[in-house]
Design a protein around this motif. Structure first.
Motif, PDB file in Angstrom:
ATOM      1  N   CYS A  91       0.763  -1.163   0.179  1.00 15.16           N
ATOM      2  CA  CYS A  91       0.034  -0.128   0.048  1.00 15.16           C
ATOM      3  C   CYS A  91       0.808   1.267  -0.054  1.00 15.16           C
ATOM      4  CB  CYS A  91      -0.957   0.029   1.235  1.00 15.16           C
ATOM      5  SG  CYS A  91      -1.854  -1.495   1.424  1.00 15.16           S
ATOM      6  N   LEU A  92       1.954   1.097   0.905  1.00 14.59           N
ATOM      7  CA  LEU A  92       2.585   2.679   0.999  1.00 14.59           C
ATOM      8  C   LEU A  92       3.248   2.857  -0.420  1.00 14.59           C
ATOM      9  CD1 LEU A  92       3.787   4.901   2.772  1.00 14.59           C
ATOM     10  CD2 LEU A  92       5.573   3.153   3.467  1.00 14.59           C
ATOM     11  N   PRO A  93       3.909   1.827  -1.063  1.00 16.19           N
ATOM     12  CA  PRO A  93       4.611   2.192  -2.316  1.00 16.19           C
ATOM     13  C   PRO A  93       3.829   2.721  -3.173  1.00 16.19           C
ATOM     14  CG  PRO A  93       5.507   0.188  -1.513  1.00 16.19           C
ATOM     15  CD  PRO A  93       4.235   0.557  -0.597  1.00 16.19           C
ATOM     16  N   GLU A  94       2.556   2.341  -3.219  1.00 20.88           N
ATOM     17  CA  GLU A  94       1.291   2.845  -4.038  1.00 20.88           C
ATOM     18  C   GLU A  94       1.250   4.032  -3.944  1.00 20.88           C
ATOM     19  OE1 GLU A  94      -1.530  -0.884  -5.269  1.00 20.88           O
ATOM     20  OE2 GLU A  94      -2.441   0.998  -5.191  1.00 20.88           O
ATOM     21  N   ILE A  95       1.077   4.636  -2.758  1.00 25.84           N
ATOM     22  CA  ILE A  95       0.796   5.889  -2.353  1.00 25.84           C
ATOM     23  C   ILE A  95       1.854   6.929  -2.658  1.00 25.84           C
ATOM     24  CG2 ILE A  95       0.357   7.507  -0.406  1.00 25.84           C
ATOM     25  CD1 ILE A  95      -2.042   6.088  -1.086  1.00 25.84           C
ATOM     26  N   LEU A  96       3.119   6.301  -2.277  1.00 27.61           N
ATOM     27  CA  LEU A  96       4.364   7.151  -2.722  1.00 27.61           C
ATOM     28  C   LEU A  96       4.536   7.269  -4.096  1.00 27.61           C
ATOM     29  CD1 LEU A  96       7.210   5.182  -0.375  1.00 27.61           C
ATOM     30  CD2 LEU A  96       5.496   7.528   0.183  1.00 27.61           C
ATOM     31  N   GLU A  97       4.215   6.429  -5.103  1.00 26.57           N
ATOM     32  CA  GLU A  97       4.108   6.567  -6.450  1.00 26.57           C
ATOM     33  C   GLU A  97       3.275   7.665  -6.827  1.00 26.57           C
ATOM     34  OE1 GLU A  97       6.689   4.882  -8.016  1.00 26.57           O
ATOM     35  OE2 GLU A  97       6.050   5.974  -9.645  1.00 26.57           O
TER      36      GLU A  97
END
Ligand SMILES: C[S@@+](CC[C@H](N)C(=O)[O-])C[C@H]1O[C@@H](n2cnc3c(N)ncnc32)[C@H](O)[C@@H]1O
Length: 276
Positions: A91-97
């Motif tokens: 989830c976090l990597p998606e938001i960071l993207e």
């Protein structure tokens, strides 16, 4: 001291109305023991007197003391590890993207029902591990609870070793300082990321801006609510989450059963809920 069905229901309804917490009949003795203590502390003589006091004589202080006695505050660092893994690795990597594309440098998280602080501090540790350089980010973790007593413990950030039972050895040395043989203090860098605030989830609409949070954690809280309050809480969370934001509940609580406002997605090993 006895408690009859009418008295139990009156106190149960008062608690439910003000906090969302709902006591089933089988919890009558749990509640009775705690109320007896409150009756004693207030120098009152019986249940009816206590009910009248709560209803008509209380400025909010007594209700707070009762809440501090009756909430279940069980928690520990890295609780529900698989879910945290899904948060950290998917989830976090998606938001960071998304943030990278929008050139945004802020991450807002709300830990609602944070108890003694292990959950928001765990999130702080995870963010520190996952962000390339956390100092370049504006990280804000709001941690709220209805129980004032647990918030005092949370603000101190000192924990018995059993709270750290799921923390990997290298993380203990990196993020904690031993206070004595049995106690550890969370380090200042993690502490600085978390703001603790007293408050009832059901009354937080005015306290928290809309479309603000990237992640909301409300784990092992809604199990103590009745259905109406659960739905109400999830409506508030939906409003407070940004689009694409994720909500995490405890493993025995299913968003899907309560509302269809969120989209359920299967990550590698975990189902997560998102505002899309
Ligand atoms: C079992 S603990 C869960 C702590 C942590 N979220 C976890 O999963 O480890 C539940 C917490 O929710 C808090 N709580 C219960 N009702 C609440 C409400 N209406 N508003 C805010 N906090 C509430 C309790 O005081 C308690 O500290």
């Amino acid at each position: 001291m006895d408690i009859n069905t009418r008295q139990f229901q009156q106190i149960r309804d008062l608690i439910n109305k003000k906090s969302g917490i709902f006591f089933e009949e089988k919890k009558v003795y749990f509640l009775k023991r705690r109320i007896e203590e409150r009756i004693k502390q207030n120098g009152l003589s019986d249940m009816d007197e206590y009910i009248s006091f709560l209803k008509y004589g209380d400025d909010g202080n007594e209700f707070q003391k009762l809440i501090d006695e009756i909430t279940i505050n069980e928690t520990y660092f890295f609780r529900e590890f698989e879910q945290l893994k899904a948060f950290a690795e998917e989830c976090l990597p998606e938001i960071l993207e998304i943030k990278k594309k929008r050139k945004e440098k802020s991450i807002n998280v709300w830990s609602a029902g944070c108890s003694t602080g292990e959950e928001p501090y765990t999130i702080a540790i995870i963010l520190n591990e996952m962000l390339e350089n956390i100092v370049l980010w504006d990280v804000f973790i709001l941690a709220t609870d209805i129980n004032k007593r647990v918030l005092e413990i949370a603000k101190k950030g000192v924990y018995e070793s059993r709270s750290l039972k799921q923390v990997a050895g290298p993380y203990i040395s990196k993020y904690f300082t031993p206070v004595d043989e049995e106690k550890y203090k969370i380090n200042d860098a993690s502490k600085m990321l978390v703001s603790f605030k007293h408050g009832d989830i059901l009354e937080s609409d005015a306290m928290v801006p809309d479309n603000f949070y990237d992640f909301i954690f409300c784990r092992n809280v809604l199990i103590y609510f009745d259905e109406v309050s659960r739905k109400q809480a999830l409506e508030i969370f939906h409003k407070k989450l940004k689009y694409n934001g994720f909500i995490f509940l405890g493993h025995s609580e299913s968003v899907g059963r309560i509302t269809d406002s969120f989209t359920c997605r299967k990550m590698k090993n975990y189902y997560v809920y998102q505002k899309l």
